[in-house]
Design a protein around this motif. Sequence first.
Motif, PDB file in Angstrom:
ATOM      1  N   ASP A   1       5.922   1.255  -9.444  1.00  0.00           N
ATOM      2  CA  ASP A   1       5.471   0.258 -10.411  1.00  0.00           C
ATOM      3  C   ASP A   1       6.160   0.564 -11.739  1.00  0.00           C
ATOM      4  O   ASP A   1       5.963   1.627 -12.328  1.00  0.00           O
TER       5      ASP A   1
ATOM      6  N   THR B   1      -2.407   3.631 -17.371  1.00  0.00           N
ATOM      7  CA  THR B   1      -2.584   3.102 -16.019  1.00  0.00           C
ATOM      8  C   THR B   1      -2.871   4.241 -15.043  1.00  0.00           C
ATOM      9  O   THR B   1      -2.182   5.257 -15.038  1.00  0.00           O
ATOM     10  N   SER B   2      -3.863   4.056 -14.208  1.00  0.00           N
ATOM     11  CA  SER B   2      -4.206   5.090 -13.226  1.00  0.00           C
ATOM     12  C   SER B   2      -3.503   4.815 -11.903  1.00  0.00           C
ATOM     13  O   SER B   2      -3.128   3.675 -11.605  1.00  0.00           O
TER      14      SER B   2
ATOM     15  N   GLN C   1      -5.158   2.120  -9.883  1.00  0.00           N
ATOM     16  CA  GLN C   1      -4.793   0.743 -10.210  1.00  0.00           C
ATOM     17  C   GLN C   1      -3.517   0.333  -9.481  1.00  0.00           C
ATOM     18  O   GLN C   1      -3.374  -0.821  -9.097  1.00  0.00           O
TER      19      GLN C   1
ATOM     20  N   ASP D   1      -4.332  -0.447  -5.663  1.00  0.00           N
ATOM     21  CA  ASP D   1      -5.159  -1.618  -5.398  1.00  0.00           C
ATOM     22  C   ASP D   1      -4.461  -2.860  -5.942  1.00  0.00           C
ATOM     23  O   ASP D   1      -4.433  -3.072  -7.154  1.00  0.00           O
TER      24      ASP D   1
ATOM     25  N   ASN E   1      -5.362  -5.767  -6.134  1.00  0.00           N
ATOM     26  CA  ASN E   1      -6.277  -6.699  -6.795  1.00  0.00           C
ATOM     27  C   ASN E   1      -6.610  -6.298  -8.228  1.00  0.00           C
ATOM     28  O   ASN E   1      -7.284  -7.025  -8.935  1.00  0.00           O
ATOM     29  N   VAL E   2      -6.167  -5.108  -8.635  1.00  0.00           N
ATOM     30  CA  VAL E   2      -6.417  -4.629  -9.997  1.00  0.00           C
ATOM     31  C   VAL E   2      -5.096  -4.653 -10.757  1.00  0.00           C
ATOM     32  O   VAL E   2      -4.185  -3.887 -10.446  1.00  0.00           O
ATOM     33  N   PRO E   3      -4.968  -5.542 -11.724  1.00  0.00           N
ATOM     34  CA  PRO E   3      -3.694  -5.610 -12.446  1.00  0.00           C
ATOM     35  C   PRO E   3      -3.491  -4.387 -13.344  1.00  0.00           C
ATOM     36  O   PRO E   3      -4.425  -3.924 -14.000  1.00  0.00           O
ATOM     37  N   ALA E   4      -2.285  -3.875 -13.331  1.00  0.00           N
ATOM     38  CA  ALA E   4      -1.934  -2.751 -14.196  1.00  0.00           C
ATOM     39  C   ALA E   4      -1.483  -3.291 -15.544  1.00  0.00           C
ATOM     40  O   ALA E   4      -0.861  -4.351 -15.619  1.00  0.00           O
ATOM     41  N   ARG E   5      -1.811  -2.568 -16.603  1.00  0.00           N
ATOM     42  CA  ARG E   5      -1.342  -2.967 -17.933  1.00  0.00           C
ATOM     43  C   ARG E   5       0.140  -2.671 -18.051  1.00  0.00           C
ATOM     44  O   ARG E   5       0.619  -1.657 -17.567  1.00  0.00           O
TER      45      ARG E   5
ATOM     46  N   CYS F   1       0.141   5.788  -1.432  1.00  0.00           N
ATOM     47  CA  CYS F   1      -1.186   5.201  -1.237  1.00  0.00           C
ATOM     48  C   CYS F   1      -1.557   5.132   0.244  1.00  0.00           C
ATOM     49  O   CYS F   1      -0.698   4.950   1.098  1.00  0.00           O
TER      50      CYS F   1
ATOM     51  N   THR G   1      -6.068   1.306  -0.413  1.00  0.00           N
ATOM     52  CA  THR G   1      -6.207   1.204  -1.872  1.00  0.00           C
ATOM     53  C   THR G   1      -6.468   2.561  -2.533  1.00  0.00           C
ATOM     54  O   THR G   1      -6.756   2.620  -3.726  1.00  0.00           O
TER      55      THR G   1
END
Length: 190
Positions: free
Chosen positions: A102, A109-110, A113, A116, A118-122, A137, A140
């Motif tokens: 990413d 950002t963890s 995140q 998953d 479904n969890v948007p990263a900043r 991973c 998730t």
Amino acid sequence: MLSYHRAACLGLVAVGLLSCTGLRTINYGQPYQPTSARSFLGWAASAGPVLLEVRDNPFPVPPPVVASTIATAAFGVIPGIPARFTADPAEAGRPEWRVVYDFNVAPSTSSAQICDPNVPARRVATTDQLTALVVFCNETRPIIAAGAWSAPIPGSESPLFRQFARHSMATLFEPQFNGNGHDIPEFPAD
């Protein structure tokens, strides 16, 4: 004749220029230690290639092309584990196990995140460096994460990007975790 002061200044400039073209990686060693992560990778790779995903692609080519470049460059960099990687979910032996690159995520950002979808990263807008959070991973759940930073890289076909891919993958699955980062002052030739 150069003075010692001028020679020292020129030396510092040269070191600064080298650090601008360098690569830095670090294995975060969490939530699992590298020895456990390597075992999970060996198991996942025993069924076929391990899925590799790219998010927030920094290059003008499609994400699967960048993922394929990383997959090719990363083969053989993990000592003792002949893992192959693929950008094609249909080719993955165990698609629930995957490595996610990413790019340009915020420092807060963890790894959870990243795993998953479904969890948007900043995101952060950056032009002065290429950054990636690389996470192995299982579905998730994050297994292990590494960070990689370098000066800007012109494209995914660049030898510099292949080096970025190899070194970040090797750091993610390094055999022993010492908590220190790795620096390559300048990219070695391909």
